[in-house]
Design a protein around this motif. Structure first.
Motif, mmCIF file in Angstrom:
data_model
loop_
_atom_site.group_PDB
_atom_site.id
_atom_site.type_symbol
_atom_site.label_atom_id
_atom_site.label_comp_id
_atom_site.label_asym_id
_atom_site.label_seq_id
_atom_site.Cartn_x
_atom_site.Cartn_y
_atom_site.Cartn_z
ATOM 1 N N GLN A 35 0.817 -1.219 0.000
ATOM 2 C CA GLN A 35 0.000 0.000 0.000
ATOM 3 C C GLN A 35 0.854 1.274 0.000
ATOM 4 O OE1 GLN A 35 -3.696 0.143 0.008
ATOM 5 N NE2 GLN A 35 -2.978 2.111 -0.761
ATOM 6 N N PRO A 36 1.830 1.415 0.914
ATOM 7 C CA PRO A 36 2.679 2.616 0.855
ATOM 8 C C PRO A 36 3.483 2.703 -0.443
ATOM 9 C CG PRO A 36 2.927 1.518 2.969
ATOM 10 C CD PRO A 36 2.141 0.593 2.095
ATOM 11 N N ALA A 37 3.866 1.543 -0.996
ATOM 12 C CA ALA A 37 4.610 1.539 -2.263
ATOM 13 C C ALA A 37 3.758 2.124 -3.381
ATOM 14 C CB ALA A 37 5.039 0.116 -2.615
ATOM 15 N N SER A 38 2.493 1.726 -3.406
ATOM 16 C CA SER A 38 1.566 2.262 -4.398
ATOM 17 C C SER A 38 1.291 3.740 -4.141
ATOM 18 C CB SER A 38 0.253 1.469 -4.358
ATOM 19 O OG SER A 38 -0.700 2.039 -5.223
ATOM 20 N N ASP A 39 1.101 4.091 -2.880
ATOM 21 C CA ASP A 39 0.805 5.487 -2.521
ATOM 22 C C ASP A 39 1.929 6.427 -2.956
ATOM 23 O OD1 ASP A 39 -1.557 4.687 -1.390
ATOM 24 O OD2 ASP A 39 -0.840 4.770 0.684
ATOM 25 N N ALA A 40 3.173 5.978 -2.806
ATOM 26 C CA ALA A 40 4.312 6.821 -3.180
ATOM 27 C C ALA A 40 4.293 7.115 -4.677
ATOM 28 C CB ALA A 40 5.623 6.140 -2.786
ATOM 29 N N LEU A 41 4.040 6.085 -5.476
ATOM 30 C CA LEU A 41 3.966 6.287 -6.925
ATOM 31 C C LEU A 41 2.799 7.199 -7.294
ATOM 32 C CD1 LEU A 41 4.684 2.679 -8.237
ATOM 33 C CD2 LEU A 41 6.146 4.682 -8.545
ATOM 34 N N ALA A 42 1.668 6.992 -6.634
ATOM 35 C CA ALA A 42 0.485 7.801 -6.933
ATOM 36 C C ALA A 42 0.713 9.266 -6.581
ATOM 37 C CB ALA A 42 -0.724 7.258 -6.173
ATOM 38 N N LYS A 43 1.379 9.503 -5.461
ATOM 39 C CA LYS A 43 1.652 10.885 -5.060
ATOM 40 C C LYS A 43 2.585 11.552 -6.069
ATOM 41 C CE LYS A 43 2.101 11.796 -0.697
ATOM 42 N NZ LYS A 43 2.655 11.913 0.683
ATOM 43 N N LEU A 48 3.138 15.190 -11.209
ATOM 44 C CA LEU A 48 3.685 15.261 -12.568
ATOM 45 C C LEU A 48 2.624 15.442 -13.653
ATOM 46 C CD1 LEU A 48 6.318 12.371 -12.312
ATOM 47 C CD2 LEU A 48 6.753 14.827 -12.218
ATOM 48 N N GLU A 49 1.349 15.401 -13.274
ATOM 49 C CA GLU A 49 0.272 15.406 -14.272
ATOM 50 C C GLU A 49 0.366 16.568 -15.260
ATOM 51 O OE1 GLU A 49 -3.698 15.036 -12.942
ATOM 52 O OE2 GLU A 49 -3.381 13.139 -11.896
ATOM 53 N N ASP A 50 0.661 17.761 -14.766
ATOM 54 C CA ASP A 50 0.639 18.940 -15.640
ATOM 55 C C ASP A 50 1.902 19.093 -16.479
ATOM 56 O OD1 ASP A 50 -1.882 19.683 -14.784
ATOM 57 O OD2 ASP A 50 -1.114 20.912 -13.144
ATOM 58 N N ALA A 56 3.544 10.530 -15.554
ATOM 59 C CA ALA A 56 2.509 10.400 -14.524
ATOM 60 C C ALA A 56 1.645 9.174 -14.783
ATOM 61 C CB ALA A 56 1.647 11.663 -14.488
ATOM 62 N N ILE A 57 1.278 8.969 -16.039
ATOM 63 C CA ILE A 57 0.445 7.813 -16.382
ATOM 64 C C ILE A 57 1.185 6.507 -16.092
ATOM 65 C CG2 ILE A 57 -0.434 6.528 -18.374
ATOM 66 C CD1 ILE A 57 -1.553 9.186 -19.409
ATOM 67 N N LYS A 58 2.474 6.465 -16.426
ATOM 68 C CA LYS A 58 3.265 5.259 -16.139
ATOM 69 C C LYS A 58 3.272 4.964 -14.643
ATOM 70 C CE LYS A 58 6.507 5.724 -20.019
ATOM 71 N NZ LYS A 58 7.916 6.028 -20.381
ATOM 72 N N TYR A 80 -7.131 4.197 -10.957
ATOM 73 C CA TYR A 80 -7.629 3.950 -12.317
ATOM 74 C C TYR A 80 -8.321 5.206 -12.843
ATOM 75 C CZ TYR A 80 -7.235 -1.096 -11.217
ATOM 76 O OH TYR A 80 -6.793 -2.341 -10.864
ATOM 77 N N ARG A 81 -9.140 5.801 -11.992
ATOM 78 C CA ARG A 81 -9.896 6.993 -12.415
ATOM 79 C C ARG A 81 -8.954 8.156 -12.729
ATOM 80 N NH1 ARG A 81 -13.282 5.418 -7.729
ATOM 81 N NH2 ARG A 81 -15.129 4.373 -8.538
ATOM 82 N N ALA A 82 -7.935 8.326 -11.907
ATOM 83 C CA ALA A 82 -6.978 9.411 -12.142
ATOM 84 C C ALA A 82 -6.248 9.208 -13.466
ATOM 85 C CB ALA A 82 -5.974 9.485 -10.990
#
Length: 222
Positions: A35-43, A48-50, A56-58, A80-82
């Motif tokens: 979970q924290p591993a995923s959270d770090a990538l998501a954050k 990086l989105e803009d 960011a998608i990767k 997934y939604r993001a």
């Protein structure tokens, strides 16, 4: 590592943002903490989105994969939604639809029927917005193999949309796009639905009519 990533973000060093959050994620994974591993990538991805949306998608994709591998698909729904929203922003509509279908598949594993059906309807709407009626129809047919979707409000909404497209009925499409099933989808999908119909309806109607004639020819045994 995450603090360093946040600092890099403040300084606008986007490559370093990706690097630090990826390294943080790897550290958590080595410790068996999905979970924290995923959270770090998501954050990192959200920062990086803009500026570097492809990266960011990767990162969103990898964040989802970590949770999928750990059997925690339900925790990935927002990711997934993001990712799908970002794909729409980049006008990569096929990828956006595929991401919503991936959400639907993940929701199926969690028995999250409402999220599953919303994911399927979202994909169909995106294909329609992108003028890909045939893919929208194929997507509908494939998703209707799933009993939960077949009996859902989302299925009925999709069927009304597709029927209106087949008839070249612009008003019917607009009415279907205002259904309550669509009002409960993600905002990015609602915005696309409000713009329907896009493309040349008469071309779609002719395509449907031609397919119907071909089917009649194939079944003509006289």
């Amino acid at each position: 590592m995450e603090s360093a990533g946040a600092l890099a973000k403040e300084l606008g060093r986007w490559n370093e943002v990706s690097d630090f959050y990826r390294r943080a994620s790897e550290f958590y994974r080595e410790c068996g903490r999905a979970q924290p591993a995923s959270d770090a990538l998501a954050k990192g991805a959200s920062f990086l989105e803009d500026n570097t949306p492809d990266e960011a998608i990767k990162m969103y994709d990898e964040a989802c994969s970590i949770l999928e591998e750990d059997g925690k698909e339900q925790m990935a729904f927002d990711l997934y939604r993001a990712a799908a929203s970002l794909y729409v922003k980049l006008e990569k509509y096929s990828d956006a639809a595929a991401t919503f279908l991936r959400l639907g598949s993940a929701a199926d594993k969690c028995n999250a029927i409402n999220s599953q059906c919303k994911g399927y309807l979202s994909a169909i709407i995106i294909y329609l917005y992108a003028h890909d009626f045939q893919q929208a129809q194929k997507c509908y047919n494939d998703c209707s193999e799933v009993q939960a979707f077949l009996n859902s409000d989302q299925n009925r909404c999709a069927m009304k949309l597709l029927s209106a497209y087949e008839e070249g009925d612009a008003e019917g499409i607009k009415q279907a796009a205002q259904s309550s099933a669509i009002k409960h989808l993600d905002h990015v999908v609602i915005r696309l639905a409000k713009k329907l119909p896009t493309g040349d309806l008469q071309t779609i109607k002719k395509l449907v009519d031609d397919d119907g004639e071909d089917s009649l020819d194939e079944n003509d045994l006289t």
